[in-house]
Design a protein around this motif. Structure first.
Motif, short mmCIF file in Angstrom:
data_model
loop_
_atom_site.label_atom_id
_atom_site.label_comp_id
_atom_site.label_asym_id
_atom_site.label_seq_id
_atom_site.Cartn_x
_atom_site.Cartn_y
_atom_site.Cartn_z
N PRO A 137 8.68 -1.63 7.81
CA PRO A 137 9.72 -0.60 7.96
C PRO A 137 11.03 -1.22 8.44
CG PRO A 137 8.17 -0.51 9.79
CD PRO A 137 7.63 -1.52 8.82
N VAL A 138 12.12 -0.54 8.16
CA VAL A 138 13.44 -1.01 8.58
C VAL A 138 13.88 -0.19 9.79
CG1 VAL A 138 15.83 -1.39 7.86
CG2 VAL A 138 13.98 -1.57 6.18
N LYS A 139 14.21 -0.88 10.86
CA LYS A 139 14.60 -0.19 12.09
C LYS A 139 15.79 0.74 11.83
CE LYS A 139 15.90 -0.95 16.90
NZ LYS A 139 16.36 -1.92 17.92
N ASP A 140 15.73 1.95 12.37
CA ASP A 140 16.76 3.00 12.27
C ASP A 140 16.83 3.66 10.89
OD1 ASP A 140 17.60 2.63 14.92
OD2 ASP A 140 18.98 1.04 14.34
N ILE A 141 16.02 3.18 9.94
CA ILE A 141 16.00 3.83 8.61
C ILE A 141 14.58 4.27 8.28
CG2 ILE A 141 16.51 3.60 6.15
CD1 ILE A 141 18.53 1.46 6.78
N GLY A 142 13.61 3.43 8.56
CA GLY A 142 12.22 3.76 8.24
C GLY A 142 11.72 2.98 7.05
N TYR A 143 10.56 3.39 6.54
CA TYR A 143 9.98 2.71 5.38
C TYR A 143 10.09 3.60 4.15
CZ TYR A 143 6.84 0.52 2.10
OH TYR A 143 6.32 -0.07 0.97
N SER A 144 10.53 3.03 3.06
CA SER A 144 10.59 3.75 1.78
C SER A 144 10.58 2.73 0.66
CB SER A 144 11.87 4.59 1.70
OG SER A 144 12.11 4.99 0.35
N PRO A 145 9.66 2.86 -0.30
CA PRO A 145 9.65 1.95 -1.46
C PRO A 145 11.00 1.93 -2.18
CG PRO A 145 7.62 3.24 -1.40
CD PRO A 145 8.53 3.81 -0.35
#
Length: 633
Positions: free
Chosen positions: A541-549
């Motif tokens: 996951p990307v900090k401050d954005i989250g995880y998304s394919p």
């Protein structure tokens, strides 16, 4: 006996009735036999028949397998939910296709292969040798005859041969392994500017007509799932504690009969320092790591603090804890490590120990010799176990008696009250909710949801307690009226419109950047905060954005020559304009250590895909005819 009976009553009404019955049986049996062959046909696969008997056998095997898995939670309504009848037929069709193709390419399974498989199976062995009585006992416990099992085994071996034939010429290349490893482990870093929807809510104006239209277009979003409410009786073994008296003699008898469970193996408490080295390392690498390890070994032998050395030099995760491995017994570590550790006395330091992980230096801090715990030590444990066993039996027997004596179609709460037992009641819950005040897993919920109103379960064990459930009410899945959810719709519509405003602003921002706009300058002019992430892989996951394919595909599609994507990214946190900031390649040393795992994973994936595609192609070419409908009852 029957003939003498007929002679004695030759002129009586009894013999006339018997003759009539026999005549009817003859007519029915032999008349039926003419059509039996036709009616016993269920399906045809390229002219190869599947009979009703074969189907019923396959269906029964599937059914009994699920019943064993669900145990007390099984309910016959689950047959339809799992579509068992169609699954049984589909399985037989697949078997026929595989067998036919195996025959075409010359593959077969011999009796000797079946025999060898049975003789070598640990499940059928006693003291390392095949035991026929054990073989028959295991099969009997699984409700199988030797003939059925051997037929199943033959099919399994044949499928294995076919799969091996198909996949032998489908190797995984070095490039494929490297590509997959790179795909999973390459890292990128991005900068981003966030446009939060909340900052645009004051620009949103909502009209009643638009609100109703939004609801109509998004009705399913507001659909409530099907829900049920359960009445239940619970029998807790703890309530039977006072009825159980365990004597000293019974405790001693249990101890003597189960003494093996009270034996403790020898244990050592150790620390280690690891110098990682691949099993297939070159001689040059081997010598380099060994020399480094030898230097640290010298320090340890000279009395330097072992934990401090581990923190400084160890390449194992335990290094940060001073190499502490705690206590362990035999068969818990790799063999060379275990043998070295168990030879050491308390306080001793080993020589270098080579394992598949690399070189180890080991020290033993404590030794617990093998022993058998005394009756006094385990008395409380035995008493608790024996009490629990008896109280569980009492609770189950009570629950089963209540269920057996419960009249058909009786209200469970009233029945409980008549028997001076308190019935509980849940709130409404959906298939994805935990059963209120009960808990349980998905299997329990599937069982309860498969039942009709007023239907009662068998006795179900859950969390050490015994339950009888009854469906009290069912609420169907419905889309509520607009008036009932208007406030929620309004909140959602406001968020949607604000999100669209934020998206429009982000898209305009992105176009300015792509038109040679300055990243920092534009952010300053727009009063936007620029953030930069750490390096991340496709799985993180990307900090401050989250995880998304979607986000990860955008980020990994960029490079130094193309720093901005063609579109913005939007999720529940807001709308993001991202920019490529850097890339980090794979760790080649780590790749060498892990590539065989990736090769195995790729091989399995390729093999599964190959077999799946092969079966699909067989089905497309096959002439499959279903000759009679399945009984869905």
């Amino acid at each position: 006996m029957l003939l003498s009976l007929m002679r004695r009553h030759a002129k009586s009404w009894l013999i006339k009735v018997l003759i009539a019955i026999i005549a009817v049986v003859f007519v029915f049996y032999f008349g039926y036999s003419f059509t039996e062959r036709q009616s016993s046909r269920l399906a045809s696969v390229n002219g190869d028949l599947i009979t009703v008997v074969q189907y019923e056998k396959a269906y029964r095997n599937l059914l009994e397998g699920l019943q064993r898995e669900y145990r007390g939670m099984w309910n016959d309504n689950l047959i339809k939910i799992f579509d068992l009848r169609n699954r049984a037929l589909e399985g037989l069709i697949t078997q026929r296709l595989v067998s036919q193709e195996a025959k075409r390419i010359g593959l077969d399974v011999t009796e000797q292969e079946i025999q060898e498989k049975i003789l070598s199976s640990p499940a059928f062995q006693f003291s390392g040798r095949f035991d026929e009585s054990r073989y028959r006992s295991v099969l009997e416990n699984n409700r199988m005859t030797p003939e059925d099992f051997e037929e199943f085994l033959a099919q399994e071996l044949l499928q294995g041969k076919v799969q091996q034939f198909l996949t032998t010429f489908s190797p995984v290349t070095e490039q494929e392994v490297l590509d997959q490893y790179t795909y999973a482990n390459r890292k990128v870093k991005i900068g981003f500017v966030q446009f939060k929807a909340d900052g645009y809510k004051d620009k949103v104006k909502i009209e009643e007509v638009s609100l109703e239209k939004y609801f109509e277009e998004n009705k399913e979003k507001y659909r409530t799932p099907e829900k049920i409410k359960m009445a239940y009786i619970v029998l807790d073994p703890n309530t039977f504690n006072e009825q159980v008296k365990v004597s000293e003699e019974q405790i001693k008898e249990y101890y003597d009969e189960n003494i093996d469970t009270f034996r403790e193996k020898k244990q050592v408490k150790a620390r280690h320092i690891l110098f990682k080295l691949a099993e297939n390392a070159s001689q040059e690498e081997e010598e380099k790591v060994r020399q480094k390890a030898a230097e640290v070994l010298k320090k340890a032998k000279e009395g330097e603090n072992f934990a401090d050395l581990a923190k400084k030099y160890s390449e194992d995760p335990a290094g940060k804890d001073g190499g502490d491995l705690g206590y362990f017994s035999e068969n818990q570590m790799v063999k060379p490590f275990e043998e070295a550790a168990f030879k050491l006395k308390k306080g001793e330091v080993s020589d270098l120990v080579r394992t598949s992980f690399g070189y180890h230096i080991i020290t033993v801090e404590d030794v617990k010799e093998a022993r058998t715990r005394s009756p006094e030590e385990v008395k409380g444990q035995i008493l608790a176990k024996m009490t629990r066993t008896v109280t569980s039996d009492l609770a189950y027997d009570k629950a089963q008696t209540l269920l057996d004596q419960m009249p058909y179609d009786t209200d469970l709460a009233q029945y409980a009250a008549d028997n001076k037992i308190k019935a509980e009641e849940t709130n409404f819950f959906s298939l994805t909710d935990t059963v209120p005040s009960v808990g349980g897993d998905e299997k329990l919920r599937q069982t309860l949801f498969s039942m009709q109103k007023n239907e009662t379960t068998e006795v179900i064990e859950q969390g050490g307690k015994f339950y009888i459930f009854q469906v009290k009410e069912r609420q169907p899945s419905v889309v509520p009226d607009f008036a009932d959810v208007k406030e929620k719709v309004k909140t959602d519509y406001t968020a949607y419109l604000a999100g669209e405003e934020a998206k429009a602003a982000a898209e305009a921002y992105l176009q300015k950047l792509k038109g040679d706009g300055d990243w920092s300058k534009l952010a300053k002019e727009n009063k936007s905060e620029v953030k930069t992430t750490e390096f991340f892989t496709r799985q993180e996951p990307v900090k401050d954005i989250g995880y998304s394919p979607e986000l990860h595909e955008l980020a990994f599609s960029l490079d130094a020559d193309r720093r901005y994507p063609d579109k913005v990214f939007q999720n529940e946190e807001g709308v993001f304009v991202i920019r490529w900031e850097g890339e980090e390649g794979i760790n080649t040393t780590k790749y060498e250590e892990e590539k065989e795992q990736y090769r195995d994973m790729l091989k399995r994936t390729k093999d599964q895909s190959l077999v799946r595609d092969w079966l699909e192609s067989l089905r497309k070419k096959a002439e499959i005819e279903i000759m009679r409908p399945l009984d869905q009852g």
